[in-house]
Design a protein around this motif. Structure first.
Motif, mmCIF file in Angstrom:
data_model
loop_
_atom_site.group_PDB
_atom_site.id
_atom_site.type_symbol
_atom_site.label_atom_id
_atom_site.label_comp_id
_atom_site.label_asym_id
_atom_site.label_seq_id
_atom_site.Cartn_x
_atom_site.Cartn_y
_atom_site.Cartn_z
ATOM 1 N N THR A 1 0.661 -1.083 -0.065
ATOM 2 C CA THR A 1 0.405 -0.009 -0.213
ATOM 3 C C THR A 1 1.132 1.087 -0.081
ATOM 4 O OG1 THR A 1 -1.619 -1.256 1.115
ATOM 5 C CG2 THR A 1 -1.884 1.444 0.861
ATOM 6 N N LEU A 2 0.680 2.399 -0.955
ATOM 7 C CA LEU A 2 1.336 3.073 -0.953
ATOM 8 C C LEU A 2 0.697 4.973 -1.125
ATOM 9 C CD1 LEU A 2 3.052 2.215 -4.791
ATOM 10 C CD2 LEU A 2 4.151 2.190 -2.497
ATOM 11 N N LEU A 3 1.340 5.793 -0.460
ATOM 12 C CA LEU A 3 0.722 7.227 -0.329
ATOM 13 C C LEU A 3 1.924 8.092 -1.242
ATOM 14 C CD1 LEU A 3 -1.676 8.634 0.878
ATOM 15 C CD2 LEU A 3 0.512 9.127 2.693
ATOM 16 N N ARG A 4 0.460 9.150 -2.491
ATOM 17 C CA ARG A 4 1.402 9.983 -3.110
ATOM 18 C C ARG A 4 1.951 11.363 -1.614
ATOM 19 N NH1 ARG A 4 0.758 13.576 -7.120
ATOM 20 N NH2 ARG A 4 -1.734 12.921 -7.092
ATOM 21 N N VAL A 5 2.794 11.054 -1.240
ATOM 22 C CA VAL A 5 3.427 12.670 -1.348
ATOM 23 C C VAL A 5 3.935 12.939 -1.817
ATOM 24 C CG1 VAL A 5 2.964 10.893 1.355
ATOM 25 C CG2 VAL A 5 5.264 10.994 0.182
ATOM 26 N N GLY A 6 4.813 12.945 -2.693
ATOM 27 C CA GLY A 6 5.310 14.177 -3.503
ATOM 28 C C GLY A 6 4.572 13.898 -5.091
ATOM 29 N N ASP A 7 4.753 15.491 -5.576
ATOM 30 C CA ASP A 7 4.508 15.786 -7.291
ATOM 31 C C ASP A 7 5.681 15.374 -7.870
ATOM 32 O OD1 ASP A 7 6.777 17.637 -7.390
ATOM 33 O OD2 ASP A 7 5.048 19.735 -7.115
ATOM 34 N N ALA A 8 5.417 15.183 -9.138
ATOM 35 C CA ALA A 8 6.295 14.728 -10.409
ATOM 36 C C ALA A 8 7.741 15.140 -10.021
ATOM 37 C CB ALA A 8 5.658 15.160 -11.911
ATOM 38 N N ALA A 9 7.756 17.073 -9.366
ATOM 39 C CA ALA A 9 8.492 17.234 -9.361
ATOM 40 C C ALA A 9 9.677 17.212 -8.165
ATOM 41 C CB ALA A 9 9.159 18.722 -9.611
ATOM 42 N N GLU A 10 9.251 16.006 -7.504
ATOM 43 C CA GLU A 10 9.675 15.745 -5.543
ATOM 44 C C GLU A 10 8.944 16.248 -4.606
ATOM 45 O OE1 GLU A 10 13.219 13.347 -6.421
ATOM 46 O OE2 GLU A 10 12.470 12.397 -7.811
ATOM 47 N N ASN A 11 8.413 17.488 -4.931
ATOM 48 C CA ASN A 11 8.315 18.437 -4.302
ATOM 49 C C ASN A 11 7.459 17.834 -3.146
ATOM 50 O OD1 ASN A 11 9.590 20.744 -4.951
ATOM 51 N ND2 ASN A 11 7.895 21.062 -6.334
ATOM 52 N N ARG A 12 7.454 17.964 -1.634
ATOM 53 C CA ARG A 12 6.335 17.136 -1.058
ATOM 54 C C ARG A 12 4.784 17.847 -1.626
ATOM 55 N NH1 ARG A 12 6.426 13.941 2.628
ATOM 56 N NH2 ARG A 12 8.603 14.827 3.580
ATOM 57 N N ALA A 13 3.366 16.799 -1.205
ATOM 58 C CA ALA A 13 2.448 17.490 -1.901
ATOM 59 C C ALA A 13 1.591 16.362 -0.803
ATOM 60 C CB ALA A 13 1.869 17.209 -3.117
ATOM 61 N N VAL A 14 0.034 16.853 -0.580
ATOM 62 C CA VAL A 14 -1.431 16.144 0.518
ATOM 63 C C VAL A 14 -1.662 15.668 -0.765
ATOM 64 C CG1 VAL A 14 -2.393 16.386 2.403
ATOM 65 C CG2 VAL A 14 -0.126 17.825 2.322
ATOM 66 N N THR A 15 -1.972 14.414 -0.595
ATOM 67 C CA THR A 15 -2.974 14.294 -1.903
ATOM 68 C C THR A 15 -3.803 13.434 -1.252
ATOM 69 O OG1 THR A 15 -1.432 12.019 -2.460
ATOM 70 C CG2 THR A 15 -1.168 14.007 -3.699
ATOM 71 N N GLY A 16 -3.424 12.386 -0.365
ATOM 72 C CA GLY A 16 -4.843 11.420 0.477
ATOM 73 C C GLY A 16 -4.232 10.367 -0.831
ATOM 74 N N GLU A 17 -3.689 10.391 -1.875
ATOM 75 C CA GLU A 17 -3.584 9.455 -2.791
ATOM 76 C C GLU A 17 -3.155 8.505 -2.253
ATOM 77 O OE1 GLU A 17 -2.844 8.150 -7.340
ATOM 78 O OE2 GLU A 17 -2.757 10.041 -6.636
ATOM 79 N N VAL A 18 -4.252 6.924 -2.206
ATOM 80 C CA VAL A 18 -3.612 5.356 -1.808
ATOM 81 C C VAL A 18 -4.111 4.565 -2.842
ATOM 82 C CG1 VAL A 18 -3.353 4.109 0.011
ATOM 83 C CG2 VAL A 18 -4.394 6.044 0.430
ATOM 84 N N VAL A 19 -2.992 4.160 -2.947
ATOM 85 C CA VAL A 19 -2.758 2.787 -4.510
ATOM 86 C C VAL A 19 -2.466 2.118 -3.602
ATOM 87 C CG1 VAL A 19 -3.020 4.808 -6.336
ATOM 88 C CG2 VAL A 19 -0.380 3.382 -5.255
#
Length: 91
Positions: free
Chosen positions: A32-50
């Motif tokens: 289980t992964l949580l997306r915590v960064g954008d494509a530029a590798e900056n921190r992002a709060v997405t709440g997206e779980v895959v």
């Protein structure tokens, strides 16, 4: 063996959005992964779980934790001030 807290980036041909993902759980058949960064590798709060299989995760690239940087710090302080001021006026 993958450990909770490790960070990965999906391959370019992945169905998952580009960004940095943190391992937040694992089972015998998947991770289980949580997306915590954008494509530029900056921190992002997405709440997206895959969820990906261990085989799929093997195609991901291991990366460092996303950076916050000065811009992220300033944005966080600014958001904190906005919410503080908003709270005062809503009373």
């Amino acid at each position: 063996m993958v450990e909770a807290g490790e960070h990965y980036r999906p391959p370019p041909d992945s169905d998952h959005p580009a960004g940095v993902y943190r391992v937040v759980g694992r089972a015998d058949d998947r991770v289980t992964l949580l997306r915590v960064g954008d494509a530029a590798e900056n921190r992002a709060v997405t709440g997206e779980v895959v969820h990906v299989s261990h085989e799929a995760l093997a195609r991901f690239e291991s990366v460092r934790e996303p950076r916050t940087g000065l811009a992220g710090f300033v944005r966080n302080v600014g958001q904190g001030l906005v919410w503080s001021v908003r709270g005062v006026f809503q009373r």
